[in-house]
Design an enzyme around this catalytic site. Sequence first.
Site, PDB file in Angstrom:
ATOM      1  N   HIS A   1      -3.715   5.810  -0.651  1.00  6.50           N
ATOM      2  CA  HIS A   1      -4.280   5.217  -1.854  1.00  6.50           C
ATOM      3  C   HIS A   1      -5.488   4.340  -1.542  1.00  6.50           C
ATOM      4  O   HIS A   1      -6.469   4.322  -2.299  1.00  6.50           O
ATOM      5  CB  HIS A   1      -3.202   4.390  -2.566  1.00  6.50           C
ATOM      6  CG  HIS A   1      -3.627   3.860  -3.897  1.00  6.50           C
ATOM      7  ND1 HIS A   1      -3.777   4.655  -5.016  1.00  6.50           N
ATOM      8  CD2 HIS A   1      -3.933   2.600  -4.303  1.00  6.50           C
ATOM      9  CE1 HIS A   1      -4.151   3.915  -6.040  1.00  6.50           C
ATOM     10  NE2 HIS A   1      -4.253   2.665  -5.638  1.00  6.50           N
TER      11      HIS A   1
ATOM     12  N   HIS B   1      -3.692   5.322 -12.538  1.00  4.33           N
ATOM     13  CA  HIS B   1      -2.429   4.589 -12.503  1.00  4.33           C
ATOM     14  C   HIS B   1      -1.325   5.585 -12.815  1.00  4.33           C
ATOM     15  O   HIS B   1      -0.609   5.470 -13.809  1.00  4.33           O
ATOM     16  CB  HIS B   1      -2.441   3.415 -13.477  1.00  4.33           C
ATOM     17  CG  HIS B   1      -2.270   2.094 -12.784  1.00  4.33           C
ATOM     18  ND1 HIS B   1      -1.495   1.071 -13.274  1.00  4.33           N
ATOM     19  CD2 HIS B   1      -2.746   1.637 -11.604  1.00  4.33           C
ATOM     20  CE1 HIS B   1      -1.532   0.040 -12.448  1.00  4.33           C
ATOM     21  NE2 HIS B   1      -2.278   0.364 -11.426  1.00  4.33           N
TER      22      HIS B   1
END
Length: 722
Positions: free
Chosen positions: A34, A85
């Site tokens: 990430h 998200h």
Amino acid sequence: MSLTPSDHALVVDELGRDPTPAEEALFENLWSEHCAYRSSRMLLSRFDSEGDQVVVGPGDDAAVVALPTADDAEDVYITMGIESHNHPSYVDPFDGAATGVGGIVRDTLSMGAYPIALTDSLYFGAFDREHSRYLFEGVVEGISHYGNCIGVPTVGGSVAFHDDYEGNPLVNVSCVGLVTDTDRLVTAEAQAVGNRLVLVGNATGRDGLGGASFASEDLAEDAETEDRPAVQVGDPYAEKLLIEASEELVDRRLVESARDLGAAGLGGASSEMIAKGGKGARIELDRVHQREPNMVALEILLAESQERMCYEVRPENVDAVREVAEKYDLGFSDIGEVTEGNYVCTFEGETVVDVPAEYLADGAPLNDLATEPQPEPETALPDADLREAFEAVVGAPNTASKRWVYRQYDHEVGLRTANRPGDDAAVMAIREAVGADGEGLGLAISAGADPNWTTANPYEGARACAVENATNLAAKGATPLAAVDCLNGGNPEKPDVYGGFSDIVSGLADACTALSVPVVGGNVSLYNDSVTGPIPPTPTLAMVGTRSGFDAPPGAFTGEGDLLVVGDRALAGESVGLGGSEYLAQFGGEDAFPAVADTAPAFVAALAEVADHESVRAAHDVSHGGLAVALAEMVTPATGASVDLAADDLHRVLFNEAVGRAVIETTDPDAVREAFDGVAPVAHVGTTDRSGSLAVEAGDETIVLEHEHVVDLRAVVDREMD
């Protein structure tokens, strides 16, 4: 949380000792997929990110782009950012989506910009599944709650439903900010040794712990319960205060650099800021204002509590920054200083972190992963009744009206929204920018992708996503200026999945280069894989363009002209593939995806010019659902059209989803033909009228749809969600 054995060995070799627990957790998060892009960084060099308009490109919290202005006018900048998200929105749809909005807005603030527009591109499992609708409802509610409370309009985006998102929805949010005084520009690069590091915003709690590493793993079957602590909880009212406080801090030139506290919390923000400046830092973690008692060093470092910013401030300005924070009822902590040495954190007098900042922020090794090519499709088409197919495609959840979504968003707050949601692109009024003609500029915004396209052909599907977004802008008379992307994929350790992901990167990069649209920033989200399998490779693109003035042609019939379809190869006699179409999604079958024409850039340029002609009454992109859906979308209660389609294969004509096409209503067809001469075919297909219905002559069959019936077909999402 722990490092893999191979990463642990690298850290030990670099430090000459075993890492402390806090150091190990920092490396585990900052070296996660990430944060470090270990499986994608090598692919991102395919993008062209440069151009005269690019002020700050990839690598900061948001990109900065200069708007075209008159020669004697002051420069005006916009910022562009996009964020995913995804995992948090599966575990907790409301808070996961809401905090995605909060994060991308703070990325905008950290550049010294004021947020003026949001878009959201959302992807869920099949619409007829109860769980998909539960996620859909929670995500839209979270976005609307947060965006409406902070006063930033959500003006565009997309919604797609596909079986392969069932176990892993995607929530991609972008934000555009405005910088009207270029001296206000701030970056995330630490400036000078001796400057102080301060935190402004909400207190630090234990929410969001390990969020970066959580986002870098496949979702487990029990993720909705076991991973809930990794999801942050937002407070939009604190964010609104932070927006106004940031404005004042930047206006008063009290900030030297800034970073939003997002992935990996304070540890991520502060170490990345220091590393970008080639500096070190000494941070006293026990000086951080905390929401919960007895927090330990690792929690303070890695908590992803929301509504927090880290600022670099000259020592003489610390008290002034504290006063601004107090004025807006925000917490404040003076936590450390910029140094020459390592990145050092202490807690209760003990050193818990002492590592080279650049190694922590940028030292993660890249993954060398295998790829497999995608299989070639066969041609196996359904034999569906033409009228039945027309109604099924027009009324499918993917092509139906998304009014249920955007009516929940305050899309007019701020008084800049000149073209509202529901059209090809939003248009924002940038009155501060003076165009060559002395008028203000219209900033058109389009965002989205189509998983049916990239499932059928990742490379060509991604090219089509880029051209479709550019066509959306051009249909409103805007010339594309720049783009940011959110590249979503499944588990990259699977060769077929990584092959598809690599293809969407190449397709998007090649199309944007051909369009002369620099990709100035973005986000990568991998490991979107669950017990139901990987997601389709999904290249969400948010693209902006500019036009003189704010008045764009509508996307609905006015009843005053001839009806032309430009750029349609099927109407010109070519056999165009049905691969990736909603028609095949509804009735089954397989076919080749229609390749993007090499003339697409010239088509976009010509359309942007034509859409601004006085004789053009309406202009609308043809893409999702094909020509059938484009025509149905243009009917109003008072206007309609009579259309005559003379072609051998009407299913291909009506339902192929080749991009680089538009429907134009005009009182001067010859001017349109002249503009597209040598660029794209122009077909006269009928006239518009005041009937309030759509009459399509298709071979021996005439399909007549009254406006009320079209509305009923396209209201499937509204009905189910209401």
